[in-house]
Design a protein around this motif. Structure first.
Motif, PDB file in Angstrom:
ATOM      1  N   PHE A  72       0.863  -1.171   0.000  1.00  0.00           N
ATOM      2  CA  PHE A  72       0.000   0.000   0.000  1.00  0.00           C
ATOM      3  C   PHE A  72       0.901   1.223   0.000  1.00  0.00           C
ATOM      4  CE2 PHE A  72      -2.355  -3.194   2.506  1.00  0.00           C
ATOM      5  CZ  PHE A  72      -3.521  -3.287   1.764  1.00  0.00           C
ATOM      6  N   SER A  73       0.460   2.276  -0.658  1.00  0.00           N
ATOM      7  CA  SER A  73       1.160   3.561  -0.575  1.00  0.00           C
ATOM      8  C   SER A  73       0.137   4.636  -0.252  1.00  0.00           C
ATOM      9  CB  SER A  73       1.872   3.887  -1.884  1.00  0.00           C
ATOM     10  OG  SER A  73       2.989   3.049  -2.055  1.00  0.00           O
ATOM     11  N   PHE A  74       0.592   5.631   0.496  1.00  0.00           N
ATOM     12  CA  PHE A  74      -0.278   6.639   1.070  1.00  0.00           C
ATOM     13  C   PHE A  74       0.202   8.039   0.710  1.00  0.00           C
ATOM     14  CE2 PHE A  74      -0.097   2.894   3.704  1.00  0.00           C
ATOM     15  CZ  PHE A  74      -1.433   2.594   3.894  1.00  0.00           C
ATOM     16  N   LYS A  75      -0.563   8.997   1.172  1.00  0.00           N
ATOM     17  CA  LYS A  75      -0.222  10.412   1.026  1.00  0.00           C
ATOM     18  C   LYS A  75       1.239  10.642   1.416  1.00  0.00           C
ATOM     19  CE  LYS A  75      -1.433  14.814   3.125  1.00  0.00           C
ATOM     20  NZ  LYS A  75      -2.281  15.500   4.073  1.00  0.00           N
ATOM     21  N   ASP A  76       1.913  11.475   0.626  1.00  0.00           N
ATOM     22  CA  ASP A  76       3.315  11.844   0.847  1.00  0.00           C
ATOM     23  C   ASP A  76       4.283  10.677   0.655  1.00  0.00           C
ATOM     24  OD1 ASP A  76       2.518  14.460   1.347  1.00  0.00           O
ATOM     25  OD2 ASP A  76       2.432  14.165   3.506  1.00  0.00           O
ATOM     26  N   GLN A  77       3.904   9.727  -0.188  1.00  0.00           N
ATOM     27  CA  GLN A  77       4.798   8.634  -0.558  1.00  0.00           C
ATOM     28  C   GLN A  77       4.842   8.535  -2.079  1.00  0.00           C
ATOM     29  OE1 GLN A  77       3.232   5.095   1.395  1.00  0.00           O
ATOM     30  NE2 GLN A  77       4.459   5.489   3.213  1.00  0.00           N
ATOM     31  N   PHE A  78       5.907   7.907  -2.574  1.00  0.00           N
ATOM     32  CA  PHE A  78       6.009   7.648  -3.998  1.00  0.00           C
ATOM     33  C   PHE A  78       5.368   6.305  -4.305  1.00  0.00           C
ATOM     34  CE2 PHE A  78       9.260  10.883  -3.635  1.00  0.00           C
ATOM     35  CZ  PHE A  78       9.098  11.584  -4.820  1.00  0.00           C
ATOM     36  N   ILE A  79       4.838   6.192  -5.525  1.00  0.00           N
ATOM     37  CA  ILE A  79       4.229   4.946  -5.976  1.00  0.00           C
ATOM     38  C   ILE A  79       4.665   4.685  -7.414  1.00  0.00           C
ATOM     39  CG2 ILE A  79       2.086   6.076  -6.699  1.00  0.00           C
ATOM     40  CD1 ILE A  79       2.401   2.502  -5.326  1.00  0.00           C
ATOM     41  N   SER A  80       4.954   3.423  -7.686  1.00  0.00           N
ATOM     42  CA  SER A  80       5.318   2.999  -9.030  1.00  0.00           C
ATOM     43  C   SER A  80       5.444   1.480  -9.014  1.00  0.00           C
ATOM     44  CB  SER A  80       6.669   3.612  -9.420  1.00  0.00           C
ATOM     45  OG  SER A  80       7.050   3.210 -10.718  1.00  0.00           O
ATOM     46  N   ALA A  81       5.243   0.861 -10.158  1.00  0.00           N
ATOM     47  CA  ALA A  81       5.687  -0.518 -10.340  1.00  0.00           C
ATOM     48  C   ALA A  81       7.172  -0.353 -10.695  1.00  0.00           C
ATOM     49  CB  ALA A  81       4.904  -1.215 -11.434  1.00  0.00           C
ATOM     50  N   TYR A  82       7.955  -0.145  -9.674  1.00  0.00           N
ATOM     51  CA  TYR A  82       9.307   0.383  -9.828  1.00  0.00           C
ATOM     52  C   TYR A  82      10.213  -0.547 -10.631  1.00  0.00           C
ATOM     53  CZ  TYR A  82      13.356   3.230  -8.575  1.00  0.00           C
ATOM     54  OH  TYR A  82      14.457   4.029  -8.615  1.00  0.00           O
ATOM     55  N   ASP A  83      10.038  -1.850 -10.467  1.00  0.00           N
ATOM     56  CA  ASP A  83      10.856  -2.773 -11.244  1.00  0.00           C
ATOM     57  C   ASP A  83      10.557  -2.629 -12.738  1.00  0.00           C
ATOM     58  OD1 ASP A  83       8.318  -3.757 -10.606  1.00  0.00           O
ATOM     59  OD2 ASP A  83       9.001  -5.819 -10.319  1.00  0.00           O
ATOM     60  N   SER A  84       9.289  -2.497 -13.101  1.00  0.00           N
ATOM     61  CA  SER A  84       8.905  -2.280 -14.496  1.00  0.00           C
ATOM     62  C   SER A  84       9.402  -0.923 -14.983  1.00  0.00           C
ATOM     63  CB  SER A  84       7.375  -2.377 -14.646  1.00  0.00           C
ATOM     64  OG  SER A  84       6.971  -2.028 -15.943  1.00  0.00           O
ATOM     65  N   PHE A  85       9.314   0.083 -14.131  1.00  0.00           N
ATOM     66  CA  PHE A  85       9.784   1.418 -14.484  1.00  0.00           C
ATOM     67  C   PHE A  85      11.282   1.405 -14.807  1.00  0.00           C
ATOM     68  CE2 PHE A  85      11.516   5.598 -13.335  1.00  0.00           C
ATOM     69  CZ  PHE A  85      10.706   6.431 -14.086  1.00  0.00           C
ATOM     70  N   LEU A  86      12.066   0.755 -13.967  1.00  0.00           N
ATOM     71  CA  LEU A  86      13.515   0.724 -14.170  1.00  0.00           C
ATOM     72  C   LEU A  86      13.923  -0.051 -15.414  1.00  0.00           C
ATOM     73  CD1 LEU A  86      14.857   0.155 -10.551  1.00  0.00           C
ATOM     74  CD2 LEU A  86      14.955   2.265 -11.884  1.00  0.00           C
ATOM     75  N   THR A  87      13.277  -1.197 -15.624  1.00  0.00           N
ATOM     76  CA  THR A  87      13.664  -2.071 -16.726  1.00  0.00           C
ATOM     77  C   THR A  87      12.926  -1.761 -18.023  1.00  0.00           C
ATOM     78  OG1 THR A  87      11.979  -3.714 -16.156  1.00  0.00           O
ATOM     79  CG2 THR A  87      14.172  -3.964 -15.135  1.00  0.00           C
ATOM     80  N   GLN A  88      11.811  -1.009 -17.910  1.00  0.00           N
ATOM     81  CA  GLN A  88      10.921  -0.756 -19.042  1.00  0.00           C
ATOM     82  C   GLN A  88      10.428  -2.072 -19.646  1.00  0.00           C
ATOM     83  OE1 GLN A  88       9.790   2.721 -20.285  1.00  0.00           O
ATOM     84  NE2 GLN A  88       9.999   2.356 -18.095  1.00  0.00           N
ATOM     85  N   GLU A  89      10.201  -3.049 -18.756  1.00  0.00           N
ATOM     86  CA  GLU A  89       9.621  -4.345 -19.104  1.00  0.00           C
ATOM     87  C   GLU A  89       8.203  -4.395 -18.540  1.00  0.00           C
ATOM     88  OE1 GLU A  89      11.126  -6.990 -20.758  1.00  0.00           O
ATOM     89  OE2 GLU A  89      12.884  -5.733 -21.156  1.00  0.00           O
TER      90      GLU A  89
END
Length: 189
Positions: A72-89
């Motif tokens: 879960f991510s809340f107010k004042d936090q970052f959110i991303s499918a970070y592994d997909s973001f980094l690899t662009q997969e």
């Protein structure tokens, strides 16, 4: 914009020119309640800062009762499918707004431009990635070292508001137990 400025000011001093360049790349998005804004097999193209709302990270299943909520991510936090973001997969999981959520998003290409153009971009990127890693690591350690009841109590102590705003089926999945087991734990504590 003030919320993200306050958050980033805790990490580093940002010059006005760096701040202006960074904010010129941000896009404000309003995500309706229950909307899925990243689906399995989509490539994550954004890192977002949550101004308001709650976002769930989960692995969907044919039977919705079998979905696996792992964050879960809340107010004042970052959110991303970070592994997909980094690899662009393609992403192996989905992002869903549990409440109406307002997020400030930056695309992969725009973030690369921030890294190249600003003095502070790389530092902010590294420190943000470190915070995301620490959250993931803490969750994994809790799953490996704590009982289900201990995980529930810890969650209740650290984020009591979560238990009021998030359906219990997602909380049970998050702490790695069935909804019935969570019900028994709640009766005991």
């Amino acid at each position: 914009m003030q919320q993200i400025k306050t958050f980033l000011d805790q990490i580093a001093d940002i010059s006005n020119s760096d701040w202006d360049f960074f904010t010129s790349k941000l896009q404000r998005r309003v995500i309706p309640k229950k909307a899925i804004f990243l689906k399995v097999n989509d490539i994550e193209n954004h890192i977002s800062f949550i101004e308001s709302g709650i976002v769930r990270l989960y692995i969907p299943k044919e039977n919705p009762d079998k979905e696996i909520t792992f964050g879960f991510s809340f107010k004042d936090q970052f959110i991303s499918a970070y592994d997909s973001f980094l690899t662009q997969e393609p992403s192996m999981y989905q992002l869903q707004a549990l409440t109406e959520s307002v997020i400030l998003s930056i695309t992969y290409d725009d973030l690369q431009a921030v890294y190249k153009t600003t003095q502070i971009g790389n530092l902010i990127g590294r420190l943000t990635a470190e915070r995301l890693f620490l959250l993931k690591s803490a969750r994994e350690q809790n799953l490996l070292n704590l009982t289900a009841e201990e995980r529930y109590i810890k969650l209740f102590k650290e984020r009591p508001e979560l238990l009021k705003m998030i359906p219990l089926k997602y909380i049970s999945s998050y702490i790695g137990i069935t909804a019935q087991a969570l019900s028994r734990i709640r009766k005991r504590v």
